[in-house]
Scaffold this motif. Sequence first.
Motif, PDB file in Angstrom:
ATOM      1  N   GLY A  74       0.795  -1.210   0.000  1.00  0.00           N
ATOM      2  CA  GLY A  74       0.000   0.000   0.000  1.00  0.00           C
ATOM      3  C   GLY A  74       0.828   1.261   0.000  1.00  0.00           C
ATOM      4  O   GLY A  74       1.216   1.782  -1.041  1.00  0.00           O
ATOM      5  N   THR A  76      -9.077  -1.332   7.869  1.00  0.00           N
ATOM      6  CA  THR A  76      -8.239  -0.354   8.572  1.00  0.00           C
ATOM      7  C   THR A  76      -7.501  -0.942   9.767  1.00  0.00           C
ATOM      8  O   THR A  76      -6.841  -0.208  10.504  1.00  0.00           O
ATOM      9  CB  THR A  76      -9.084   0.847   9.037  1.00  0.00           C
ATOM     10  OG1 THR A  76     -10.065   0.412   9.979  1.00  0.00           O
ATOM     11  CG2 THR A  76      -9.769   1.514   7.857  1.00  0.00           C
ATOM     12  N   PHE A 115      -3.472  -2.626   7.189  1.00  0.00           N
ATOM     13  CA  PHE A 115      -3.436  -1.267   6.653  1.00  0.00           C
ATOM     14  C   PHE A 115      -2.413  -0.424   7.428  1.00  0.00           C
ATOM     15  O   PHE A 115      -2.352  -0.523   8.660  1.00  0.00           O
ATOM     16  CB  PHE A 115      -4.836  -0.648   6.797  1.00  0.00           C
ATOM     17  CG  PHE A 115      -4.940   0.759   6.339  1.00  0.00           C
ATOM     18  CD1 PHE A 115      -5.042   1.053   4.992  1.00  0.00           C
ATOM     19  CD2 PHE A 115      -4.939   1.810   7.247  1.00  0.00           C
ATOM     20  CE1 PHE A 115      -5.146   2.363   4.558  1.00  0.00           C
ATOM     21  CE2 PHE A 115      -5.035   3.121   6.823  1.00  0.00           C
ATOM     22  CZ  PHE A 115      -5.141   3.398   5.470  1.00  0.00           C
ATOM     23  N   PRO A 116      -1.563   0.354   6.774  1.00  0.00           N
ATOM     24  CA  PRO A 116      -1.508   0.649   5.345  1.00  0.00           C
ATOM     25  C   PRO A 116      -0.491  -0.167   4.570  1.00  0.00           C
ATOM     26  O   PRO A 116      -0.127   0.197   3.455  1.00  0.00           O
ATOM     27  CB  PRO A 116      -1.089   2.112   5.349  1.00  0.00           C
ATOM     28  CG  PRO A 116      -0.110   2.174   6.494  1.00  0.00           C
ATOM     29  CD  PRO A 116      -0.656   1.236   7.545  1.00  0.00           C
ATOM     30  N   TRP A 132      -2.770  -3.401   0.340  1.00  0.00           N
ATOM     31  CA  TRP A 132      -4.022  -2.902  -0.214  1.00  0.00           C
ATOM     32  C   TRP A 132      -5.154  -3.825   0.234  1.00  0.00           C
ATOM     33  O   TRP A 132      -5.023  -5.044   0.175  1.00  0.00           O
ATOM     34  CB  TRP A 132      -3.942  -2.888  -1.736  1.00  0.00           C
ATOM     35  CG  TRP A 132      -4.954  -2.014  -2.392  1.00  0.00           C
ATOM     36  CD1 TRP A 132      -6.248  -2.326  -2.664  1.00  0.00           C
ATOM     37  CD2 TRP A 132      -4.748  -0.672  -2.848  1.00  0.00           C
ATOM     38  NE1 TRP A 132      -6.873  -1.268  -3.271  1.00  0.00           N
ATOM     39  CE2 TRP A 132      -5.974  -0.240  -3.399  1.00  0.00           C
ATOM     40  CE3 TRP A 132      -3.660   0.195  -2.860  1.00  0.00           C
ATOM     41  CZ2 TRP A 132      -6.137   1.032  -3.953  1.00  0.00           C
ATOM     42  CZ3 TRP A 132      -3.815   1.453  -3.405  1.00  0.00           C
ATOM     43  CH2 TRP A 132      -5.041   1.865  -3.941  1.00  0.00           C
ATOM     44  N   PRO A 133      -6.277  -3.293   0.693  1.00  0.00           N
ATOM     45  CA  PRO A 133      -7.340  -4.160   1.208  1.00  0.00           C
ATOM     46  C   PRO A 133      -7.913  -5.095   0.146  1.00  0.00           C
ATOM     47  O   PRO A 133      -7.984  -4.763  -1.039  1.00  0.00           O
ATOM     48  CB  PRO A 133      -8.413  -3.170   1.682  1.00  0.00           C
ATOM     49  CG  PRO A 133      -7.687  -1.876   1.870  1.00  0.00           C
ATOM     50  CD  PRO A 133      -6.594  -1.867   0.856  1.00  0.00           C
ATOM     51  N   ALA A 135      -8.557   3.970   3.438  1.00  0.00           N
ATOM     52  CA  ALA A 135      -9.369   2.770   3.246  1.00  0.00           C
ATOM     53  C   ALA A 135     -10.600   2.860   4.128  1.00  0.00           C
ATOM     54  O   ALA A 135     -10.611   3.565   5.145  1.00  0.00           O
ATOM     55  CB  ALA A 135      -8.564   1.515   3.585  1.00  0.00           C
ATOM     56  N   ALA A 165     -10.355   1.904  -2.226  1.00  0.00           N
ATOM     57  CA  ALA A 165      -9.274   2.518  -1.461  1.00  0.00           C
ATOM     58  C   ALA A 165      -8.628   3.590  -2.327  1.00  0.00           C
ATOM     59  O   ALA A 165      -8.780   3.596  -3.562  1.00  0.00           O
ATOM     60  CB  ALA A 165      -8.256   1.474  -1.029  1.00  0.00           C
TER      61      ALA A 165
END
Length: 686
Positions: free
Chosen positions: A186, A388, A518-519, A522-523, A616, A624
Amino acid sequence: MTCADVIFPDPGADNNGRTVSSYPTSARYTVVHRRNVVITADDGTALRADLFLPDAPGERFGAILEMLPYRKDDAASPRLDTHMWFAQRGYVGIRLDVRGTGASAGVAADEYTDAEQGDACTVIRWAAAQPWSNGRVGMWGTSYAGFNSLQVAARRPPALRAVCSHAASADRYGCDCHYAGGALQGIETAVYGTNMLARNALAPARDVAEWRQLAEQRLFTPAWVETWLSHQLDDDYWQKGSPVSRGSQIACPVLLIGGWHDGYVAGQFDLLRRLHAPVKAIVGPWAHARPDSATICGPKADYLPELERFWDRFLNGAASNGWDDEPPLRYYRQLGRPVTSYPKLIEGSWHARPSLPGAPTRRLALTADGLRERDGRAGERVIRHEPTVGVDAGFWCPVSDAMGVSGEQTPDNLRSVCYDAEPQTQPLTLLGTPELDLLVEASHPVAFLTAKLCDVAPDGTSLLITRGWLNLTRADGYHQARALEPGERMRVRIPLKALSWTLARGHRLRLALSGGDFPTIWPSPFHSTVTVRHGARQQSALFLPVCDGLELAIELSAEPQQLAEAARVAPQNGAWRIARSDFHDIGTVTLGSAQEIEPVGLPWRLTSTSRSSFAASDRDPAHARLEGRHRFELTGDDGWRSSSEGQLLLTSDEDHFYLDARVVTRHDGERPQSKAWTRRIPRLLL
């Protein structure tokens, strides 16, 4: 000042004759610094390097090559101090700008290209043929230069006799800043991607004769981040720069230097196990910084005598200077640290092992009661994807104080599924790579698992000691992806980052499982759940690398030497901020920094500013948003200016990533020029 000679004096005294080195120096030569020496690549491209030569006409020396895309004449000028140090001790330091960057011509099409590696082989061949050369060349460097040193070693150029790789790995997909456990990195994508977008577009310093022509060409340098997003599996693109999978290709001796708080330490442990060549490693408490300049995660260490002994053995042909007799691993055993994101010192001591750590052997079963020696009754725990979760774990690869390392983990632990072990009745020392073996099922076609191992003190304070990730669609290997069948049971294995840690008496281990981090990553695009099955028949377990007690206590000098000043660096300003809504629905992380570098003896300075943010939503995981902006400005003493700015916006929905990137350049008050990239990229089960 093209190719001008600059004489550097003995570093053991300052201008008033007073001793300034805190370590007995073995300097034997004054140094001649030759700037922008042109070395012609096989395709005719003019590569430029700085040479640091011992001032001893008629003598022959080994050469040490470092090649980076980070600009030797300004942004990376502080690192020239090491080449001065090498030359004072009888080696020729060669600092080369990668083609298409800094003072070198050509196009920087991507990281670690075939052309870049071929250029390195050309420069090695050139160096070995110079009248000042004894025919032996070494490669070394930190991070990027550590990567390409290993890649070039796999090509086996005849004159390359040894490689020292610091804070790097040889696994470009599995242990680099682009993907983690098969999930997209991320905040790293914004920080590094935007930085290189701007850096690659920046004009050379004006003393390069064709600076304007090169500046115009660089505006059209490809956006590296676009290429990274186009290769979401461990395919040939990543493999060509990953010699860890082909350990027999590296034949020359290798010295690895790493840090427990650096993102690349896992890759270094892989190299230790897989290389067939002579290989040794030194692993300290450091983050992504050289051992003598660490500002967090100390103590510092004077690693330069270790390098000198390594080069002496293989570049000067010393038959025996003790290097061959060193154990394969010297490491800092971590005993504890303050629960803060900015610890100055890590409690511990130095040790050496006669053999590498073995596979993790101590098994702790996941049970309804926590982590236990025996499997309990059948049961399950459900992990819900909250995008998150993870902000307390710190940066994946902290480079500066602004990033920091992990802080207190209780807020994240409360939003995770946790398995606690019994308190320790005696200290437990771990060394190596923990592994998690789980029986799971997912509710959606894409789901992630993050595993964090924490040290929980008697007062309940939770401290992260290692972690790992897995995109479950890559459970059969990072080279392929398979959509998950909802409800299908599957066995997965998650390696955690290599660690050294002693769990004190009264403390206990905690395994915290979540659906994201996170971060760092990437979700996942779905509100997925992952069910972990455990019990006598399910047998989900954590395997720990318990230290076998074969270590010997050693000393490693902790007093760094005073090096000749190559650049004046204004203190870096930075900020690492986390924002959440009242109900944790939206999380935003922002990282910013500013810096000014003034190379010694050169009539310009470089300023840089950056800001990256990542947002996010727990309510809407598919969407996101990642933003980055990085600006460089090169200013001459006569008022000449050249600047570049990189801008990045990366967003997502359930099926695609949307990339908007832009670079803007301006030279000496002229109208700005710009180049933009806009692309929709399918998400491959990511």
